[in-house]
Enzyme design. Structure first.
Site, PDB file in Angstrom:
ATOM      1  N   HIS A  10       0.632  -1.213  -0.089  1.00  0.00           N
ATOM      2  CA  HIS A  10      -0.116  -0.025   0.145  1.00  0.00           C
ATOM      3  C   HIS A  10       0.922   1.248  -0.013  1.00  0.00           C
ATOM      4  O   HIS A  10       2.128   1.411   0.356  1.00  0.00           O
ATOM      5  CB  HIS A  10      -0.944  -0.061   1.138  1.00  0.00           C
ATOM      6  CG  HIS A  10      -0.242   0.231   2.805  1.00  0.00           C
ATOM      7  ND1 HIS A  10       0.265   1.188   2.984  1.00  0.00           N
ATOM      8  CD2 HIS A  10       0.003  -0.952   3.160  1.00  0.00           C
ATOM      9  CE1 HIS A  10       1.044   0.990   4.118  1.00  0.00           C
ATOM     10  NE2 HIS A  10       0.815  -0.318   4.455  1.00  0.00           N
ATOM     11  N   ARG A  59      -6.162   1.848   3.959  1.00  0.00           N
ATOM     12  CA  ARG A  59      -4.958   2.124   3.275  1.00  0.00           C
ATOM     13  C   ARG A  59      -4.724   1.114   1.992  1.00  0.00           C
ATOM     14  O   ARG A  59      -4.241   1.691   0.938  1.00  0.00           O
ATOM     15  CB  ARG A  59      -3.768   2.334   4.175  1.00  0.00           C
ATOM     16  CG  ARG A  59      -3.192   0.856   4.791  1.00  0.00           C
ATOM     17  CD  ARG A  59      -2.400   1.230   6.045  1.00  0.00           C
ATOM     18  NE  ARG A  59      -1.778   0.327   6.765  1.00  0.00           N
ATOM     19  CZ  ARG A  59      -2.311  -0.423   7.695  1.00  0.00           C
ATOM     20  NH1 ARG A  59      -3.727  -0.029   8.215  1.00  0.00           N
ATOM     21  NH2 ARG A  59      -1.838  -1.571   8.479  1.00  0.00           N
ATOM     22  N   GLU A  84      -3.158  -7.065   7.119  1.00  0.00           N
ATOM     23  CA  GLU A  84      -1.818  -6.895   7.863  1.00  0.00           C
ATOM     24  C   GLU A  84      -1.586  -8.117   8.948  1.00  0.00           C
ATOM     25  O   GLU A  84      -2.659  -8.603   9.247  1.00  0.00           O
ATOM     26  CB  GLU A  84      -1.992  -5.565   8.595  1.00  0.00           C
ATOM     27  CG  GLU A  84      -0.893  -5.209   9.505  1.00  0.00           C
ATOM     28  CD  GLU A  84       0.499  -4.979   8.997  1.00  0.00           C
ATOM     29  OE1 GLU A  84       1.245  -6.277   8.424  1.00  0.00           O
ATOM     30  OE2 GLU A  84       0.857  -4.043   8.668  1.00  0.00           O
TER      31      GLU A  84
END
Length: 199
Positions: A10, A59, A84
């Site tokens: 990202h 994001r 993540e």
């Protein structure tokens, strides 16, 4: 038959490098990150990409949306396997605070064995992203797929392809808004580009 995976980290948020965003869901791209995402879209526009998958974090979704707009792909698929690392109670803490925690230092020394408090091990992260790539490889044979994720997730996959321990993560860089390319088939997988930076 092969599948090409373009692994995109990202673009940047305003506090990148200052705190561990982790699974904090509301961390958007900053102005510089939005410009990076547009450049990613321009870079990937000629790649004949079929599908874009992204982590559920804001994001990554914003980065993927910019790429999709440039490629005129109507929708981004959300894949939890690209999420993540679950950093547990570390999520949202500043690196200044984390650097006082012995457990944090242990995590960064031997990630193959240490679990984030209340979260995941890197081997669990690696397992989920490998499973996704194997599944998509069967579905998207002879195609190109964009996977928008996070530095540690991409590093876990790259380490696997290169036959390295998950503890090898500090030996290469995965920068914000970078592209790393993996080609996979029945014969295995190989890295054809690492950390191509368009920022």
């Amino acid at each position: 038959m092969t599948t090409t995976f373009l692994l995109v980290r990202h673009a940047a948020h305003d506090k990148i490098g200052n705190f561990l965003a982790g699974r904090t869901a509301d961390v958007p791209l900053g102005p510089a990150g939005r410009e990076q995402a547009e450049r990613l879209g321009a870079r990937l526009a000629g790649e004949n990409i079929g599908t874009i998958y992204a982590s559920p974090r804001k994001r990554t979704q914003e980065t993927a949306a910019a790429i999709a707009a440039a490629l005129e792909i109507p929708a981004v698929e959300t894949a939890d396997a690209l999420d993540e690392v679950d950093f547990g109670t570390w999520s949202g803490k500043t690196f200044e605070v984390l650097n006082t925690d012995p457990h944090w230092h242990q995590w960064n020394s031997i990630r193959s064995l240490v679990r984030a408090p209340g979260g995941e091990t890197m081997l669990e992260v690696q397992s989920r992203v490998i499973a996704l790539v194997e599944t998509l490889g069967r579905q998207e044979s002879d195609g190109k797929v964009v996977l928008v994720s996070h530095a540690d997730v991409i590093k876990a996959l790259v380490c696997h392809v290169l036959g390295l321990s998950a503890d090898a993560w500090p030996r290469f860089e995965i920068a914000p808004a970078s592209i790393s390319t993996i080609v996979a088939g029945d014969w295995g997988a190989k890295i054809v580009a690492l950390n191509e930076n368009v920022s």
